[in-house]
Write a protein that holds these residues in place. Structure first.
Motif, mmCIF file in Angstrom:
data_model
loop_
_atom_site.group_PDB
_atom_site.id
_atom_site.type_symbol
_atom_site.label_atom_id
_atom_site.label_comp_id
_atom_site.label_asym_id
_atom_site.label_seq_id
_atom_site.Cartn_x
_atom_site.Cartn_y
_atom_site.Cartn_z
ATOM 1 N N ALA A 101 0.880 -1.175 0.000
ATOM 2 C CA ALA A 101 0.000 0.000 0.000
ATOM 3 C C ALA A 101 0.908 1.212 0.000
ATOM 4 O O ALA A 101 2.063 1.134 0.418
ATOM 5 C CB ALA A 101 -0.909 0.006 1.224
ATOM 6 N N PHE A 102 0.414 2.345 -0.481
ATOM 7 C CA PHE A 102 1.263 3.531 -0.562
ATOM 8 C C PHE A 102 0.413 4.782 -0.593
ATOM 9 O O PHE A 102 -0.789 4.749 -0.888
ATOM 10 C CB PHE A 102 2.149 3.489 -1.810
ATOM 11 N N ALA A 103 1.055 5.891 -0.249
ATOM 12 C CA ALA A 103 0.412 7.206 -0.307
ATOM 13 C C ALA A 103 1.197 8.085 -1.264
ATOM 14 O O ALA A 103 2.431 8.062 -1.273
ATOM 15 C CB ALA A 103 0.367 7.848 1.073
ATOM 16 N N LEU A 104 0.479 8.850 -2.072
ATOM 17 C CA LEU A 104 1.085 9.827 -2.964
ATOM 18 C C LEU A 104 0.755 11.223 -2.460
ATOM 19 O O LEU A 104 -0.233 11.415 -1.736
ATOM 20 C CB LEU A 104 0.526 9.669 -4.382
ATOM 21 N N PRO A 105 1.551 12.216 -2.814
ATOM 22 C CA PRO A 105 1.190 13.590 -2.440
ATOM 23 C C PRO A 105 -0.146 13.952 -3.045
ATOM 24 O O PRO A 105 -0.543 13.445 -4.086
ATOM 25 C CB PRO A 105 2.332 14.426 -3.036
ATOM 26 N N GLU A 132 -1.591 5.006 5.894
ATOM 27 C CA GLU A 132 -1.300 5.759 4.671
ATOM 28 C C GLU A 132 -1.937 7.149 4.698
ATOM 29 O O GLU A 132 -1.344 8.124 4.223
ATOM 30 C CB GLU A 132 -1.773 4.977 3.447
ATOM 31 N N ILE A 133 -3.138 7.252 5.242
ATOM 32 C CA ILE A 133 -3.769 8.570 5.408
ATOM 33 C C ILE A 133 -2.866 9.475 6.240
ATOM 34 O O ILE A 133 -2.700 10.665 5.947
ATOM 35 C CB ILE A 133 -5.153 8.421 6.076
ATOM 36 N N SER A 134 -2.252 8.904 7.264
ATOM 37 C CA SER A 134 -1.394 9.696 8.148
ATOM 38 C C SER A 134 -0.145 10.191 7.435
ATOM 39 O O SER A 134 0.352 11.278 7.738
ATOM 40 C CB SER A 134 -1.024 8.866 9.379
ATOM 41 N N HIS A 135 0.378 9.411 6.499
ATOM 42 C CA HIS A 135 1.505 9.906 5.697
ATOM 43 C C HIS A 135 1.111 11.201 4.978
ATOM 44 O O HIS A 135 1.916 12.121 4.832
ATOM 45 C CB HIS A 135 1.923 8.867 4.657
ATOM 46 N N VAL A 136 -0.138 11.244 4.513
ATOM 47 C CA VAL A 136 -0.613 12.419 3.781
ATOM 48 C C VAL A 136 -0.862 13.586 4.728
ATOM 49 O O VAL A 136 -0.387 14.709 4.509
ATOM 50 C CB VAL A 136 -1.889 12.093 2.988
ATOM 51 N N THR A 137 -1.609 13.329 5.810
ATOM 52 C CA THR A 137 -1.977 14.428 6.703
ATOM 53 C C THR A 137 -0.770 15.025 7.424
ATOM 54 O O THR A 137 -0.781 16.198 7.795
ATOM 55 C CB THR A 137 -3.016 13.970 7.744
#
Length: 486
Positions: A101-105, A132-137
């Protein structure tokens, strides 16, 4: 190999590669990390461009049922933190058996189908999304870009080149690019990422718990991943390669879980239905039917109705329409009601050529579930197949009021209006389709053709004019950025 490499690069190394695009995008010279970070608009631009690359490479799983479920699950987590209401998010699935799973800007969160199937309950899957949401926020990608120094630019360029190569299926070029990166620089990046992983665990745990999921799920998922790694030497899941899993992280997740009272959380039926649907895609259609028939006969399933739904989906894939319909009718006799059931039955009827019956079923289903995307996408396709293209186009346009940037609905409307001989509207929607994909030059061409069509009225032109101006301004800005970055 292409999916595995792409997922790993996105999750673990994307921020390095994105830093090398600053000149092309006219990003600011960041200087000290404590002083400057990239803007939210820039993050959105970076994420949108990467999503367009993924879409063009065929990496994304084009399944409205799976994507809608991930969106629903993600929204439930986001509602637990009202302070993030200003951040937009898009949740989507990647068609890969790799656990990742991954997060993008820009709020784009991707989950591999393999990871969805690896989770044993909905809370475990929610724990991954929360992380992953936390990587974004927490703006981890922006913070990593701000932390880069000029002597790392070669590594950034190499990793970005690997990402692009992987996106086009050129694995050899991608591997060569990765090999060119120095070990010391990569180790520095891994260490920096571990700090972010721990922070994302802590913030994600709070989201998980506040949203009503089992707070033990994060630790249990970590532990199972670690056990699987010990059992299969040399086959480390992508999730662990791109999200370094240490004893410290596992211990912290356990400590956080112990701080909360024991809570039993029941999985939603959508969780089981989506997993059954994904399992119906595994292997050849005949293999999927045999495997799922055996599991149903032996009682090896967490949810019987979902297992029967999955078997019907596998039979549809095998084009055994008669048996698929029998399976679904048996479910209906048991009182099973769900929009995913209606969408699958509609597909069975449509693909078996029973178009009038399918139309009646879709229309009744849409009265009960007017916002279920699979039904929304399939119904106008059925109408076009029946020759009622103007009605299909009007339906798609009406749904665009609810989903104004939906590329599938714009493409459907463009095709339907073309079939109905309404060329202004066809070119307009095709332009919006390209604009949503970031293909601005093609969007401008379609809008220009629409403006010259003879069948557009005054109202149509009033809608088109500001869109044409906006796209042309975006194109001019792109050209300015390109010149300044040279």
């Amino acid at each position: 190999m292409r999916i595995r490499l792409l997922s790993a690069l996105l999750a673990g190394s994307l921020s390095l590669g994105l830093a090398s695009t600053r000149a092309a995008l006219n990003l600011p010279d960041l200087g000290e990390a404590s002083e400057t970070v990239i803007s939210r608009n820039t993050e959105q631009t970076l994420g949108t461009q990467t999503m367009n690359q993924l879409r063009a490479s065929g990496t994304l799983l084009d399944d409205p049922e799976v994507n809608a479920y991930l969106d629903q699950l993600g929204r439930r987590l986001l509602q637990a933190d009202p302070s993030q209401s200003g951040q937009s998010f898009t949740f989507f699935a990647v068609g890969s058996r790799e656990l990742n799973a991954f997060a993008l800007p820009g709020g784009y969160v991707g989950v591999n189908s393999g990871l969805i199937l690896a989770t044993q309950n909905e809370s475990e899957l929610a724990s991954v999304l929360a992380h992953e949401i936390s990587h974004v926020t927490q703006h981890h990608i922006a913070r990593q870009i701000a932390a880069q120094t000029s002597n790392q630019m070669a590594t950034m360029a190499a990793l970005l080149g690997a990402l692009v190569a992987a996106g086009t299926g050129n694995g050899q070029v991608a591997m060569a690019a990765i090999t060119g990166a120095t070990a010391a620089q990569l180790q520095s990046q891994i260490n920096y990422t571990r700090e972010h992983e721990q922070e994302a665990d802590r913030v994600g745990f709070r989201l998980l718990s506040d949203a009503g999921f089992d707070p033990r799920a994060m630790a249990s998922f970590f532990e199972r991943l670690q056990r699987s790694t010990r059992l299969v030497e040399g086959n480390v899941p992508s999730y662990m390669r791109t999200h370094p899993l240490t004893q410290t992280r596992i211990a912290e997740a356990q400590d956080l879980a112990f701080s909360k009272p024991y809570r039993q959380v029941r999985d939603s039926q959508e969780f089981h239905l989506v997993r059954a649907l994904l399992r119906s895609y595994d292997g050849t259609p005949q293999e999927a039917v045999r495997r799922m028939t055996k599991e149903l006969t032996e009682g090896r399933y967490p949810d019987r109705q979902a297992a029967r739904y999955g078997l019907a989906a596998a039979r549809l894939r095998a084009q055994d329409f008669a048996q698929a319909r029998k399976d679904l009718e048996a479910l209906e006799k048991d009182g099973f009601q769900h929009p995913m059931y209606e969408a699958l039955l509609g597909q069975v009827l449509m693909q078996s050529g029973q178009l009038p019956v399918a139309r009646n079923r879709y229309e009744e289903a849409l009265k009960r579930y007017p916002r279920h995307l699979q039904l929304v996408y399939d119904y106008p396709r059925l109408l076009m197949q029946m020759g009622d293209k103007a009605r299909a186009a009007r339906f798609a346009e009406a749904k665009l009021l609810d989903y104004p940037h939906d590329i599938t609905l714009h493409q459907t409307a463009a095709e339907a209006w073309a079939g109905a001989g309404q060329m202004f509207k066809s070119h307009y929607h095709q332009g919006e389709y390209y604009a949503a994909l970031g293909r601005l030059k093609e969007a401008d061409e379609q809008f220009t053709i629409a403006s010259r069509s003879s069948d557009g009225d005054t109202h149509d032109l009033l809608i088109l004019d500001p869109r044409m101006k906006a796209i042309k301004e975006q194109l001019r800005e792109q050209r300015r950025n390109s010149r300044e970055g040279q």
